[in-house]
Design an enzyme around this catalytic site. Structure first.
Site, PDB file in Angstrom:
ATOM      1  N   GLU A 181      -3.589   2.940   6.860  1.00 11.26           N
ATOM      2  CA  GLU A 181      -4.178   2.687   6.064  1.00 11.26           C
ATOM      3  C   GLU A 181      -5.014   4.013   4.817  1.00 11.26           C
ATOM      4  O   GLU A 181      -4.389   4.235   3.287  1.00 11.26           O
ATOM      5  CB  GLU A 181      -5.182   1.521   5.253  1.00 11.26           C
ATOM      6  CG  GLU A 181      -4.579   1.489   3.748  1.00 11.26           C
ATOM      7  CD  GLU A 181      -5.218   0.121   2.920  1.00 11.26           C
ATOM      8  OE1 GLU A 181      -5.843   0.307   1.916  1.00 11.26           O
ATOM      9  OE2 GLU A 181      -4.581  -0.936   3.753  1.00 11.26           O
ATOM     10  N   SER A 231     -10.527   0.160   3.166  1.00 12.71           N
ATOM     11  CA  SER A 231      -9.647  -0.205   4.182  1.00 12.71           C
ATOM     12  C   SER A 231      -8.905   0.959   5.476  1.00 12.71           C
ATOM     13  O   SER A 231      -8.405   2.041   4.907  1.00 12.71           O
ATOM     14  CB  SER A 231      -8.805  -1.582   4.073  1.00 12.71           C
ATOM     15  OG  SER A 231      -9.105  -2.447   3.576  1.00 12.71           O
ATOM     16  N   ARG A 252       0.531  -1.295  -0.153  1.00 13.94           N
ATOM     17  CA  ARG A 252      -0.188   0.272  -0.039  1.00 13.94           C
ATOM     18  C   ARG A 252       0.704   1.242   0.177  1.00 13.94           C
ATOM     19  O   ARG A 252       0.472   2.372   0.195  1.00 13.94           O
ATOM     20  CB  ARG A 252      -0.854  -0.323   1.005  1.00 13.94           C
ATOM     21  CG  ARG A 252      -2.001  -1.101   0.985  1.00 13.94           C
ATOM     22  CD  ARG A 252      -2.668  -0.531  -0.655  1.00 13.94           C
ATOM     23  NE  ARG A 252      -3.646  -2.584   0.077  1.00 13.94           N
ATOM     24  CZ  ARG A 252      -3.574  -3.370  -0.535  1.00 13.94           C
ATOM     25  NH1 ARG A 252      -2.630  -3.324  -1.294  1.00 13.94           N
ATOM     26  NH2 ARG A 252      -3.742  -4.343  -0.787  1.00 13.94           N
TER      27      ARG A 252
END
Length: 321
Positions: A312, A242, A193
């Site tokens: 995130e 998320s 990510r």
């Protein structure tokens, strides 16, 4: 304590921004635009200026002028994995939704390979459907991921089925010095990510390597991924995807669930009862509600498992160009 770093500082000052700053530039300008209208959580106060450049040249010149004037500039993508501050942003928020939405398809070097070029403002979902309609495989994993191509490259967007780094050929990037550089995939230090592009970088466009595939198999995989998302994620609720990164050897959602936190609320923000790694806006949620809930989740998971979750989701006040 989880907080949107720099949000209070950036919003506390009232900055004078003259219309001369945009003179002669291909830039649409909106004053006091509510950021909640531009984020998937529907949270966020007003941006002093929301600027939508239509060309790379206009973007470059706008950044040069803003820096000369000492004005902070922040980058807003599709707002799908972003938390905007309740007090808004003082300065200029730049969106690449207009003028950076081209898609081009050309042959690759190898037989049956194709190069798919997309502007940073192209919605990832649109790109997935564009490739599937032409029987090209490689992007099926991204079906259903919200957001833009630029944001997807910057954060190496992905799912359990794949990630952007696996199909990227190159990315055209504007750096903090106003220089445009073409980064090949091997030059970008991707990790989970994250792309780790230099601070202040703006992804302008990306090129993906796809290959011809069986139409039925492409559609089958897309249907499978869609069904999984519908079963496991709160797609009908306002969310930012998320919230926490997946720790090594664990699942953020499982850790939150095991700590008994599904359904926990702070104001209008709630840990989803469908997927614990989603925070949803049940109505009237504020950024303060989300941050308080995130902080509580981090602490409770730490006490229960010893694992410290990392965000995130991104904070608009930290996306300074």
């Amino acid at each position: 304590m989880i907080a949107a770093k720099g949000s209070k500082d950036s919003c506390a000052r009232t900055l004078g921004i003259s219309t001369d700053l945009f003179q002669g530039l291909e830039v649409a300008v909106k004053r006091e635009a509510l950021l909640g209208k531009y984020t998937s959580l529907r949270i966020g106060g007003p941006a002093q200026i929301l600027a939508l450049p239509r060309t790379v040249e206009a973007l470059k010149e706008l950044l040069v002028r803003a820096r000369r004037a000492g004005l902070p500039v922040f980058l807003l993508g599709q707002g799908s994995n972003l938390l905007a501050p309740d007090e808004g942003i003082r300065g200029i928020v730049v969106s690449l939704r207009q003028g950076f939405d081209q898609i081009e398809l050309g042959p690759g070097v190898a037989k049956e390979h194709w190069l798919l070029r997309a502007g940073a403002g192209v919605k990832l979902q649109k790109l997935v459907r564009f490739s599937a309609d032409r029987n090209l495989e490689g992007l099926e994993f991204a079906d259903g991921i919200p957001g833009s191509v630029g944001g997807a490259v910057a954060m190496n967007a992905g799912t359990r089925y794949g990630e952007i780094a696996l199909v990227l050929d190159s990315a055209r990037v504007l750096d903090s010095n106003g220089e445009v550089r073409n980064w090949k995939r091997a030059e970008i230090p991707f990790s989970y990510r994250s792309s780790h592009l230099p601070s202040g970088s703006v992804v302008l466009e990306a090129v993906f390597v796809l290959h011809s595939g069986d139409p039925a198999e492409i559609r089958r995989r897309m249907t499978e991924y869609q069904q999984y998302r519908r079963r496991s994620q709160p797609l009908s609720s306002l969310s930012a995807g998320s919230i926490f990164k997946t720790p090594a050897g664990a699942s953020a959602g499982a850790l939150i669930d095991q700590a008994g936190l599904k359904g926990m609320q702070r104001g209008g923000a709630e840990v989803s009862t469908r997927h614990a790694n989603f925070i949803v806006n049940r109505g009237g949620a504020t950024a303060a509600d989300v941050l308080a809930l995130m902080a509580e989740v981090v602490e409770r998971v730490r006490l229960h498992s010893g694992i410290v979750l990392e965000p995130e989701i991104r904070f608009l006040a930290e996306q300074r160009v």
